[in-house]
Structure formats: structure tokens, C-alpha cells
Design an enzyme around this catalytic site. Sequence first.
Site, PDB file in Angstrom:
ATOM      1  N   HIS A 191      75.301 -24.711 -18.145  1.00 18.66           N
ATOM      2  CA  HIS A 191      76.241 -23.831 -18.854  1.00 18.66           C
ATOM      3  C   HIS A 191      75.961 -22.367 -18.489  1.00 18.66           C
ATOM      4  CE1 HIS A 191      78.563 -26.419 -21.438  1.00 18.66           C
ATOM      5  NE2 HIS A 191      77.528 -26.918 -22.094  1.00 18.66           N
TER       6      HIS A 191
ATOM      7  N   HIS B 283      71.485 -29.767 -18.591  1.00 17.54           N
ATOM      8  CA  HIS B 283      72.871 -29.559 -19.030  1.00 17.54           C
ATOM      9  C   HIS B 283      73.038 -28.136 -19.588  1.00 17.54           C
ATOM     10  CE1 HIS B 283      76.717 -30.642 -21.115  1.00 17.54           C
ATOM     11  NE2 HIS B 283      76.271 -29.748 -21.989  1.00 17.54           N
ATOM     12  N   GLU B 284      72.098 -27.713 -20.401  1.00 14.45           N
ATOM     13  CA  GLU B 284      72.188 -26.373 -21.012  1.00 14.45           C
ATOM     14  C   GLU B 284      72.038 -25.272 -19.957  1.00 14.45           C
ATOM     15  OE1 GLU B 284      73.250 -25.771 -24.070  1.00 14.45           O
ATOM     16  OE2 GLU B 284      73.499 -27.927 -24.148  1.00 14.45           O
TER      17      GLU B 284
ATOM     18  N   GLU C  49      82.251 -28.505 -20.615  1.00 12.78           N
ATOM     19  CA  GLU C  49      81.292 -29.582 -20.867  1.00 12.78           C
ATOM     20  C   GLU C  49      81.166 -30.517 -19.663  1.00 12.78           C
ATOM     21  OE1 GLU C  49      79.076 -29.938 -23.000  1.00 12.78           O
ATOM     22  OE2 GLU C  49      79.707 -28.222 -24.163  1.00 12.78           O
TER      23      GLU C  49
HETATM   24 ZN   LIG Z   1      77.284 -28.498 -23.320  1.00  8.68          ZN
END
Ligand SMILES: [Zn+2]
Length: 283
Positions: A150, A146-147, A210
Site C-alpha cells: 500500500h 501487503h501493508e 486492495e
Molecule cells: Zn490493504
Amino acid sequence: MIKQLTLKKLALVFATIIATQLSGCATTTKDSVAGVKRTQLMLLPASQVVGMSSQAYIQTLKEAEKKSALNTDKAQLARVRTISNRLIAQVGVFRPDAAQWKWEVNVEKNEQVNAYCMPGGKIMVLTGLIDKLQATDDELGAVIGHEIAHALREHGRERMSQAYMQQFGLQALAAVLTKGTSAVVGNASMQAASLGSQLFFALPNSRLQEREADKIGLELAARAGYNPDAAITLWQKMGAQGGSKPPEFLSTHPANENRIAELRALAPKVRPLYEAAKAGADK
Ligand SMILES: [Zn+2]
């Protein structure tokens, strides 16, 4: 003076600003199973944002080192690096240039439940996330994925660009209107740049960002051989941490029902990628 300018001249001024300030209005990643293809407005050059982030990361490492909190547990560090490297090996699917980034992975002894990946691939996992959640490899794959997502989407650069628009856009416009020099506009860019690392940490990702990181992160983890169901258990564990002192990560990543429902809906689509990765690894 504004009142002396005709509408035509104003339009020309705006066009000039857009031409000098806009370094990109495109999507950062390739379309894939995750289906993320939103066009992004980028005002600051990627190289500038990566440069600022590298400086901030070096500073963070130095401070952790001073507190004897950097990479203290060698086995834990090896585990986090193995998982991260498996994810990094798949980033080319989303953007080939990212395979050449100067990736770095470190672990900070810190009780906060948190992890981040700064622009350009500088990853930090805090031990609170591993210990308090008792995170499995699959769950660590989900959160680091997830990071990384980004960073691939350059969400940090996008947020800095938006802040730049709000704080310096009008100032730059005023400078052009009164003096008509690009030097003044350039100066405003410099001011924005110096705020970069502060902005990275101070401005939370938007809900839209997100959702994109959830989707790309889920696919990235599946391609790296991490079970997509782990993204769901990760968020459930994260949510259960709440109580009187919710984890740092939750303040920027609300573990709400929508988030889990969306992950649940996408999981079957990326499952074949996970199965294929597992089959490849078992050979
Ligand atoms: Zn996030």
C-alpha cells in the site's frame, strides 16, 4: 462571474488549475511479476503526505508509550523487525527510491487484529494480529508485505488526493473563477493537508487498491523468502475470526472468496521467486 466567462476562458481556467494542482499523474511502482501498472492521479505532493504521516506516526508512538503499550515484548519486536527488514530489503524491485525511505517498525500491545504501513514506510503491527491468529513467520510476511505494498503504491496519497478533489476541488475552482489568484488555491491545499492524517485512517482503501496491495504484497513476500501459500491461510484465519466481533482489519480488508481466489491464481507465478530466495538463504 461564471456567466461572463466564455467557454474558452473556462477551459483556460481548468488548464491553470490542472497545471498548479497536479503534481503527478503516473504509476508509482515499476511493472513486475505482479502485473500492477495502473496510472494514478496524485494531487498532493508526496513530500507533504509523508510529512503529515510522520507526524501522525510520532503521535501514535507517544500515545502507546504513555499507555506502556509500545514494544513491550522484546522477542516479539525482534521477530516483527526481522520479518519487516527482509521485506524492506526487496522494495527496490518495485521502486528504487523506497530503499532510501526512513523505514520504522514498531509493535503496539493492542488486542485488535490489525497492522498498517503509513506513507513513507512507518509500520505498526498490533499484538492482536500476532496472538489471535497465531500467525506464522510466513503469514506475518504476507500481511506486512501487503501493508508495505500500500505504501509503495502510495495509496494513502491517492485517497487523500481523491478526497481533496471532492472537498476542495470545487472550492478552489470557485476561488479561481472569482479572484483568479493562485494564493487562494494554495490555501485550499493547506486545508487539505491538515486533514491528512485523519484521512489516512478514516478513508478505507478502495477494492482496486486492495487488489494491487495483494498482488505486490504477495510478490514482495515471495522475494523475501516467505511462502506465498501463507497469504491464503492468513486470509482464511482472518475470516475465521469473524463471529460477533470481527477484527478491525476485516472491516477494511474483506476476506472474501474473490480475494483468496486471486491470491491462489497468482501464487504459482511468484513461487519461483520464493524458491530462489530460499535457495539463496540456505547457501
Ligand atoms: Zn490493504
